[in-house]
Design an enzyme around this catalytic site. Sequence first.
Site, mmCIF file in Angstrom:
data_model
loop_
_atom_site.group_PDB
_atom_site.id
_atom_site.type_symbol
_atom_site.label_atom_id
_atom_site.label_comp_id
_atom_site.label_asym_id
_atom_site.label_seq_id
_atom_site.Cartn_x
_atom_site.Cartn_y
_atom_site.Cartn_z
ATOM 1 N N PRO A 107 -39.528 -38.159 -93.599
ATOM 2 C CA PRO A 107 -39.931 -37.890 -92.213
ATOM 3 C C PRO A 107 -39.061 -36.805 -91.588
ATOM 4 O O PRO A 107 -38.008 -36.444 -92.124
ATOM 5 C CB PRO A 107 -39.735 -39.247 -91.528
ATOM 6 C CG PRO A 107 -38.753 -39.976 -92.373
ATOM 7 C CD PRO A 107 -38.964 -39.506 -93.777
ATOM 8 N N PRO A 108 -39.470 -36.262 -90.453
ATOM 9 C CA PRO A 108 -38.684 -35.212 -89.809
ATOM 10 C C PRO A 108 -37.311 -35.718 -89.365
ATOM 11 O O PRO A 108 -37.150 -36.867 -88.969
ATOM 12 C CB PRO A 108 -39.544 -34.823 -88.594
ATOM 13 C CG PRO A 108 -40.912 -35.295 -88.919
ATOM 14 C CD PRO A 108 -40.746 -36.513 -89.763
ATOM 15 N N GLY A 109 -36.337 -34.824 -89.435
ATOM 16 C CA GLY A 109 -35.021 -35.114 -88.896
ATOM 17 C C GLY A 109 -34.085 -35.884 -89.798
ATOM 18 O O GLY A 109 -33.039 -36.352 -89.340
ATOM 19 N N VAL A 110 -34.390 -36.036 -91.103
ATOM 20 C CA VAL A 110 -33.503 -36.798 -91.983
ATOM 21 C C VAL A 110 -32.564 -35.892 -92.773
ATOM 22 O O VAL A 110 -31.791 -36.384 -93.591
ATOM 23 C CB VAL A 110 -34.316 -37.692 -92.943
ATOM 24 C CG1 VAL A 110 -35.103 -38.728 -92.163
ATOM 25 C CG2 VAL A 110 -35.252 -36.872 -93.815
ATOM 26 N N GLY A 111 -32.655 -34.572 -92.566
ATOM 27 C CA GLY A 111 -31.693 -33.676 -93.205
ATOM 28 C C GLY A 111 -32.189 -32.992 -94.455
ATOM 29 O O GLY A 111 -31.375 -32.600 -95.299
ATOM 30 N N LYS A 112 -33.503 -32.811 -94.603
ATOM 31 C CA LYS A 112 -34.024 -32.181 -95.820
ATOM 32 C C LYS A 112 -33.601 -30.715 -95.908
ATOM 33 O O LYS A 112 -33.143 -30.249 -96.940
ATOM 34 C CB LYS A 112 -35.555 -32.290 -95.836
ATOM 35 C CG LYS A 112 -36.090 -33.713 -95.840
ATOM 36 C CD LYS A 112 -37.588 -33.755 -95.975
ATOM 37 C CE LYS A 112 -38.298 -33.122 -94.800
ATOM 38 N NZ LYS A 112 -38.094 -33.850 -93.539
ATOM 39 N N THR A 113 -33.768 -29.986 -94.811
ATOM 40 C CA THR A 113 -33.446 -28.553 -94.830
ATOM 41 C C THR A 113 -31.947 -28.323 -94.973
ATOM 42 O O THR A 113 -31.507 -27.445 -95.728
ATOM 43 C CB THR A 113 -33.968 -27.888 -93.549
ATOM 44 O OG1 THR A 113 -35.372 -28.161 -93.413
ATOM 45 C CG2 THR A 113 -33.754 -26.389 -93.604
ATOM 46 N N LYS A 173 -37.861 -53.066 -93.376
ATOM 47 C CA LYS A 173 -38.333 -54.330 -92.819
ATOM 48 C C LYS A 173 -37.192 -55.338 -92.684
ATOM 49 O O LYS A 173 -37.110 -56.065 -91.686
ATOM 50 C CB LYS A 173 -39.438 -54.895 -93.704
ATOM 51 C CG LYS A 173 -40.714 -54.072 -93.727
ATOM 52 C CD LYS A 173 -41.741 -54.654 -94.680
ATOM 53 C CE LYS A 173 -43.023 -53.838 -94.696
ATOM 54 N NZ LYS A 173 -44.036 -54.378 -95.627
ATOM 55 N N SER A 185 -49.640 -55.628 -96.214
ATOM 56 C CA SER A 185 -48.446 -56.469 -96.293
ATOM 57 C C SER A 185 -48.415 -57.571 -95.247
ATOM 58 O O SER A 185 -47.554 -58.452 -95.297
ATOM 59 C CB SER A 185 -47.189 -55.604 -96.162
ATOM 60 O OG SER A 185 -47.153 -54.952 -94.917
#
Length: 808
Positions: free
Chosen positions: A388-394, A753, A710
């Site tokens: 997801p966005p903002g997890v530090g991929k770049t 969860k 689930s």
Amino acid sequence: MSTTDVTSRSATGAEPAPSPSGTARAEKTETDVRDIPSVLPILPIRNTVIFPEAIAPLNIGRPSSRKLLEETLPHSKIVGLVAQKSAETDEPGPDDLYPVGVAARVLKLFRPGEEEVVIIVQAIERIALVRPVTTQPYLRAEVQTLASTPAPENDLQFAATVQGLRDSAVKLVELTVEESEAARLAILNVTDPGKLADFLAGNLNISVADKQAVLAELDVVKRVQLVHRYVIQQLEIARLQQKIQKDVRSTFTDQQRRAFLREQIRAIQKELGESEGAEEQIANLRKRLEEAAPPPPVMEQAERELRRLNHVHPASPEYSVIVSYVETLAELPWNKLTEDNLDLERAQKILDRDHYDLEKVKRRLIEYLAVRKLNPTGHGPILCFLGPPGVGKTSLGQSIADALGRKFARLSLGGVHDEAEIRGHRRTYIGSMPGRIIQEIRRCGSRNPVLMLDEIDKLGADFRGDPASALLEVLDPRQNHAFHDHYLDVPFDLSQVMFICTANMMDTVPPALRDRMEVIELPGYTDREKLEIARRYLVRRQLKEHGLKNGQCKFELPALRRIIDDYTREAGVRELERQIAAVCRHVAARIARGETTGATINAAEVETILGPSKYIRETKLTSAKPGVVTGLAWTPTGGDILHIEAVRYPGKGNILLTGQIGDVMKESAQAALSLVKARAQPLGISPDAFKDADIHIHVPAGAVPKDGPSAGIAMFTAIASLFSNRPVRPDVAMTGEITLRGLLLPIGGLKEKSLAALRAGIKTVIIPKHNEKDLADIPADARAKLQFRPVETVDEVLRLALSRPRSR
């Protein structure tokens, strides 16, 4: 086609081209006119007008027109041909047609294809539409034949007008038709003035409305004058076109003359020594090429371009195009490579310095560096960071480049639709340039940078090409050693480039492109991880950006937890950093006004600065009630708990589902109800209990879409609890997919969860037996505080979750 059109063209490029003699034109007889019925089927035609005695082919496309021919031709060969006012009308009615047309005999019908019908018609006489008889399935109308007013005899003025019309028409043919003799003879052979006017009007390049005006004119004198005016207009246009063509030929001759003079000027400049500037530039380009040392095929291409420069004037646009191309070849790092730093300990320190946790990702990157250390010439995989966005991929890409000691370049692919962005533009276009991959490598000055292809899942495709397909060659280590950029038009080796892609989801990535990448998932951060990231990185960075020194603004841990819990709901930490920045701005403003010299931010101060809480998290149930179960859900921003509620009321055994749940979740509810009915006797439920009761299952937070299998076990437990009157323990949460055999299937997102259950104060979490292996991914502190109960069947779930039955 879905229209009825005339398909033949005249020799002059006008509309139809019937000849006045032979097979293309026939003499009208009195018998033909008498054969015209008073009621005719009307065949609408568009983009043309048919005149009496003309023979023309018609392409029949409308279903109604084909129906007309099928029903009419077996009985009568005569139909009405009437032009429609607007060519855009697909099914014209009586009001959409001109009032005057022609009656025509169908001479021949043939079918070139299954849906195509072509007829050859011979126009007989003008007709007027009196009134429509039927409109479906095609138009049939009452018609009246129209006779032309005879031309005056021995009228010298009219004879002069007819001769003028004939002479103007001959001149027009001579200007516009290459082989004009046959057309000229056709005009001279028509002696009747009215027929001559009809023949010329049918072949003039004028509008349908103008042709219709000629057809509707019954006075032969006025008809000849009208056609004469149109012929004069077309003759003037033809003369102007001929003059323009002569001027264009003259201009082209002038351009050739100027090119010859330019060559003479170049020779004079050479004698005077004034061409040394261009020669010096060519020599400088050749020197730069030799220093770049490209492969021999590239050098040969560059030499060919340099030789062309000797024959192009420096002021010519082509000169600058060639110079830009050769400069691009000279600036590319054909043989420049940065040496990899393969110190694994140093790389581990850099990754730990820049990123908290992400142990799986870091371990995979260290493995990549280890393989490079043992086999420097090997082709490494194409990594794709998914999360997801903002997890530090770049930022991970920059850390990898720092650890390797390579140059780093980032290429944002979000919203790219043009294939030329990847492969470049061909040099035939004005403003052409290399693709962005070649541009970034030239900017880095190294043939082995770390090139990050950001947002690869947001590539588009339209009439300009498919960039994702162009990336198939780029991201294939077996092919990209000879990558062809359209601008360079020579192979360039991309095999030493370390490509790293990022994506938020893989659904939009084409399968062929997905197959070329090794996907590494970066899940969203847990609250504990966010707290550590904020404490170690975000607070420090925001203090520096806001000009605050150490001690001027301190964040207590409860304050950071308050921001995380009540003011953010995301998988990454971007919103968290924005909220921390808002607090820092507030403190900076107070210090700048002299109100304070420093501040310590606690949980109460957070609400004062940021306002009321933005998000409210679900907590565990305070009391046990039949039909209410705590379920667990995974969201892109982390885990959450769901209070699934079930009630029953008098009815006919129906089930109602609310809470904006998806199809999969609805199917889980149906399966849960069927499973409870099948196990009614072991659960102590009367089989008749379902006949006279409707069930309503609701999942709160109704504005939030929910889906997935689930929640199946939670819905089963809620229905079983409701009908057996046994409350569900409020400190128990559960997740798992059920089958009609009563088995539990594994689910995903157990880590998120479980942390959601911990935040809500849950003590026991029921999970499928097959998910027991995923407990290793859950943080140790969460495993210590939660009691996980792996189960295989729904019977085990009920024994763990249901309390003793209540007295009715």
